[in-house]
Design an enzyme around this catalytic site. Structure first.
Site, PDB file in Angstrom:
ATOM      1  N   ASP A 125       0.845  -1.201   0.000  1.00  0.00           N
ATOM      2  CA  ASP A 125       0.000   0.000   0.000  1.00  0.00           C
ATOM      3  C   ASP A 125       0.880   1.251   0.000  1.00  0.00           C
ATOM      4  O   ASP A 125       2.043   1.198   0.402  1.00  0.00           O
ATOM      5  CB  ASP A 125      -0.884   0.032   1.266  1.00  0.00           C
ATOM      6  N   ARG A 175      -1.856  -0.617  -8.324  1.00  0.00           N
ATOM      7  CA  ARG A 175      -3.210  -0.107  -8.041  1.00  0.00           C
ATOM      8  C   ARG A 175      -3.154   1.398  -8.279  1.00  0.00           C
ATOM      9  O   ARG A 175      -2.226   2.062  -7.815  1.00  0.00           O
ATOM     10  CB  ARG A 175      -3.554  -0.386  -6.578  1.00  0.00           C
TER      11      ARG A 175
HETATM   12  C1  LIG Z   1      -9.176  -0.868  -3.042  1.00  0.00           C
HETATM   13  C2  LIG Z   1      -8.675   0.468  -2.591  1.00  0.00           C
HETATM   14  C3  LIG Z   1      -7.385   0.570  -2.106  1.00  0.00           C
HETATM   15  C4  LIG Z   1      -6.866   1.822  -1.725  1.00  0.00           C
HETATM   16  N1  LIG Z   1      -5.557   1.923  -1.342  1.00  0.00           N
HETATM   17  C5  LIG Z   1      -5.041   3.147  -1.080  1.00  0.00           C
HETATM   18  C6  LIG Z   1      -3.646   3.329  -0.812  1.00  0.00           C
HETATM   19  O1  LIG Z   1      -2.856   2.371  -0.799  1.00  0.00           O
HETATM   20  N2  LIG Z   1      -3.194   4.579  -0.577  1.00  0.00           N
HETATM   21  C7  LIG Z   1      -4.025   5.673  -0.601  1.00  0.00           C
HETATM   22  O2  LIG Z   1      -3.553   6.798  -0.414  1.00  0.00           O
HETATM   23  N3  LIG Z   1      -5.347   5.529  -0.821  1.00  0.00           N
HETATM   24  C8  LIG Z   1      -5.873   4.308  -1.072  1.00  0.00           C
HETATM   25  N4  LIG Z   1      -7.217   4.186  -1.332  1.00  0.00           N
HETATM   26  C9  LIG Z   1      -8.124   5.328  -1.096  1.00  0.00           C
HETATM   27  C10 LIG Z   1      -8.254   6.194  -2.323  1.00  0.00           C
HETATM   28  O3  LIG Z   1      -7.030   6.842  -2.571  1.00  0.00           O
HETATM   29  C11 LIG Z   1      -9.351   7.265  -2.144  1.00  0.00           C
HETATM   30  O4  LIG Z   1      -9.026   8.120  -1.104  1.00  0.00           O
HETATM   31  C12 LIG Z   1     -10.728   6.726  -1.851  1.00  0.00           C
HETATM   32  O5  LIG Z   1     -10.989   5.580  -2.599  1.00  0.00           O
HETATM   33  C13 LIG Z   1     -11.778   7.787  -2.173  1.00  0.00           C
HETATM   34  O6  LIG Z   1     -11.692   8.177  -3.516  1.00  0.00           O
HETATM   35  P1  LIG Z   1     -12.709   7.685  -4.651  1.00  0.00           P
HETATM   36  O7  LIG Z   1     -11.906   7.454  -5.879  1.00  0.00           O
HETATM   37  O8  LIG Z   1     -13.492   6.547  -4.196  1.00  0.00           O
HETATM   38  O9  LIG Z   1     -13.585   8.948  -4.984  1.00  0.00           O
HETATM   39  P2  LIG Z   1     -14.378   9.984  -4.073  1.00  0.00           P
HETATM   40  O10 LIG Z   1     -14.991  10.953  -5.012  1.00  0.00           O
HETATM   41  O11 LIG Z   1     -13.515  10.509  -2.982  1.00  0.00           O
HETATM   42  O12 LIG Z   1     -15.503   9.068  -3.439  1.00  0.00           O
HETATM   43  C14 LIG Z   1     -16.628   8.640  -4.192  1.00  0.00           C
HETATM   44  C15 LIG Z   1     -17.671   8.104  -3.214  1.00  0.00           C
HETATM   45  O13 LIG Z   1     -17.199   6.896  -2.603  1.00  0.00           O
HETATM   46  C16 LIG Z   1     -17.610   6.822  -1.236  1.00  0.00           C
HETATM   47  N5  LIG Z   1     -16.393   6.690  -0.413  1.00  0.00           N
HETATM   48  C17 LIG Z   1     -15.134   6.909  -0.825  1.00  0.00           C
HETATM   49  N6  LIG Z   1     -14.254   6.635   0.165  1.00  0.00           N
HETATM   50  C18 LIG Z   1     -14.983   6.251   1.235  1.00  0.00           C
HETATM   51  C19 LIG Z   1     -14.652   5.844   2.561  1.00  0.00           C
HETATM   52  N7  LIG Z   1     -13.387   5.778   2.989  1.00  0.00           N
HETATM   53  N8  LIG Z   1     -15.664   5.506   3.372  1.00  0.00           N
HETATM   54  C20 LIG Z   1     -16.943   5.557   2.954  1.00  0.00           C
HETATM   55  N9  LIG Z   1     -17.325   5.930   1.719  1.00  0.00           N
HETATM   56  C21 LIG Z   1     -16.353   6.264   0.866  1.00  0.00           C
HETATM   57  C22 LIG Z   1     -18.407   8.059  -0.949  1.00  0.00           C
HETATM   58  O14 LIG Z   1     -19.781   7.738  -1.108  1.00  0.00           O
HETATM   59  C23 LIG Z   1     -17.980   9.038  -2.029  1.00  0.00           C
HETATM   60  O15 LIG Z   1     -18.953   9.961  -2.365  1.00  0.00           O
HETATM   61  C24 LIG Z   1      -7.720   2.963  -1.764  1.00  0.00           C
HETATM   62  C25 LIG Z   1      -9.024   2.842  -2.251  1.00  0.00           C
HETATM   63  C26 LIG Z   1      -9.495   1.630  -2.678  1.00  0.00           C
HETATM   64  C27 LIG Z   1     -10.877   1.561  -3.242  1.00  0.00           C
END
Ligand SMILES: Cc1cc2nc3c(=O)[nH]c(=O)nc-3n(C[C@H](O)[C@H](O)[C@H](O)COP(=O)(O)OP(=O)(O)OC[C@H]3O[C@@H](n4cnc5c(N)ncnc54)[C@H](O)[C@@H]3O)c2cc1C
Length: 300
Positions: A125, A175
């Site tokens: 990660d 990722r």
């Molecule tokens: C499988 C996976 C692995 C990840 N690994 C990392 C990593 O290694 N390092 C890193 O910096 N980030 C990681 N992330 C987090 C990522 O960087 C984003 O911060 C997060 O996914 C929110 O961005 P989004 O693209 O979903 O869009 P956004 O526009 O931020 O979110 C879209 C919608 O998704 C929902 N949502 C998003 N996040 C959450 C949450 N945490 N809890 C509840 N609802 C939520 C909400 O309804 C929101 O309106 C990971 C995410 C996923 C899905």
């Protein structure tokens, strides 16, 4: 940050756990390995792949870092023993990067060898920017032992396109996500549009390099844009999968993607430290407060 988010963020640490539990529960697959395994099995039965993570980060003693490493090794054995469709995602500071690079390298060496023993995959990660360079260094070290290791590229960072060009030689698996930490505008895009645009550029660059991507997002507009490009340019399904966090509501999208033949991997976090971890995450990124509240009331 809205006033509401900042009030919740500052009061959560002093609220009792029973109050926070209903908000955190949908996103955590329980406290124990048994809890996580039963959630992973249920996900596999529905057609999803999984990646599992023990909640925690920034451990401060070598003893703790090695204990967590041993727990991850046990997880690899368990995944193989139960024939689960699941790999493992690990935060570098959870296995010692905050102690020293050498400590994290040693533990990742053990983990890489364990992944190799079972022919499984190891995802490293990505945490916040002070750890980016060292995380890539660990990744490159692990790749000298075993090829089936991958990293994470954050689309909010200006550097990410260069990082792909630098890292994508030979078999490369990353990722792509937006990035969850708060980073300054000197190194990171701040607007939703720029972060989305860069996500798409990174995805296209990965395909041009014949590298494998996990598109980790719940952003429905971004998924639409990815699908438009995938379908128009007839991108091979062997080059990517979609990834989501356990418990985030997707309003039927995951089922539709599965039915269209796309691979989806669910990130399954578990562990006894769920409360401390959730509080740290909220403090780091108070935007999550509004996500969690919105999802909580939407479900009702
Ligand atoms: C499988 C996976 C692995 C990840 N690994 C990392 C990593 O290694 N390092 C890193 O910096 N980030 C990681 N992330 C987090 C990522 O960087 C984003 O911060 C997060 O996914 C929110 O961005 P989004 O693209 O979903 O869009 P956004 O526009 O931020 O979110 C879209 C919608 O998704 C929902 N949502 C998003 N996040 C959450 C949450 N945490 N809890 C509840 N609802 C939520 C909400 O309804 C929101 O309106 C990971 C995410 C996923 C899905």
């Amino acid at each position: 940050m809205s006033l509401f988010n900042s009030i919740i963020t500052s009061t959560l640490p002093i609220l009792p756990k029973w109050f926070a539990k209903p908000f955190a529960r949908p996103y955590v697959a329980g406290k124990t390995e048994d809890d996580a395994v039963s959630h992973i099995r249920a996900l596999n039965e529905k057609g999803f792949s999984a990646t599992v993570d023990i909640l925690g980060e920034h451990v401060l003693t070598k003893e703790e870092a090695r204990n967590i490493t041993a727990q991850y090794c046990h997880l690899y054995d368990r995944i193989a023993g139960e024939s689960l469709d699941c790999n493992i995602s690990i935060k570098p500071t959870h296995v010692g990067l905050d102690i020293s690079l050498a400590e994290a390298m040693g533990n990742f060496t053990t983990l890489t060898k364990k992944a190799q023993e079972h022919g499984n995959f190891l995802r490293i990660d990505m945490e916040n920017s002070p750890f980016t360079n060292q995380t890539f260094e660990i990744y490159q070290h692990c790749k000298t032992i075993y090829n089936n290791v991958g990293v994470v590229i954050q689309s909010y960072l200006h550097r990410s396109l260069d990082d792909i060009h630098h890292l994508a030689n030979g078999k490369f698996n990353a990722r792509i996500c937006k990035g969850i930490y708060r980073e300054s505008e000197s190194i990171a895009y701040q607007s939703r549009e720029e972060i989305q645009d860069n996500f798409l550029s990174l995805a296209k660059t990965m395909v041009a390099q014949k590298a494998y991507s996990g598109y980790a997002t719940h952003d429905q507009d971004l998924i639409d844009r990815l699908l438009d490009w995938i379908e128009t340019d007839k991108i091979s399904k062997d080059l990517f999968e979609f990834q989501v966090l356990y418990g985030v509501p997707m309003e039927g999208r995951l089922q539709a993607l599965l039915e269209a033949g796309y691979k989806i991997r669910v990130y399954v976090p578990y562990g006894p430290d769920w409360f401390e971890y959730s509080v740290r995450r909220l403090k780091e990124n108070p935007k999550i407060v509004s996500y969690v509240m919105r999802n909580f009331f939407r479900k009702r």
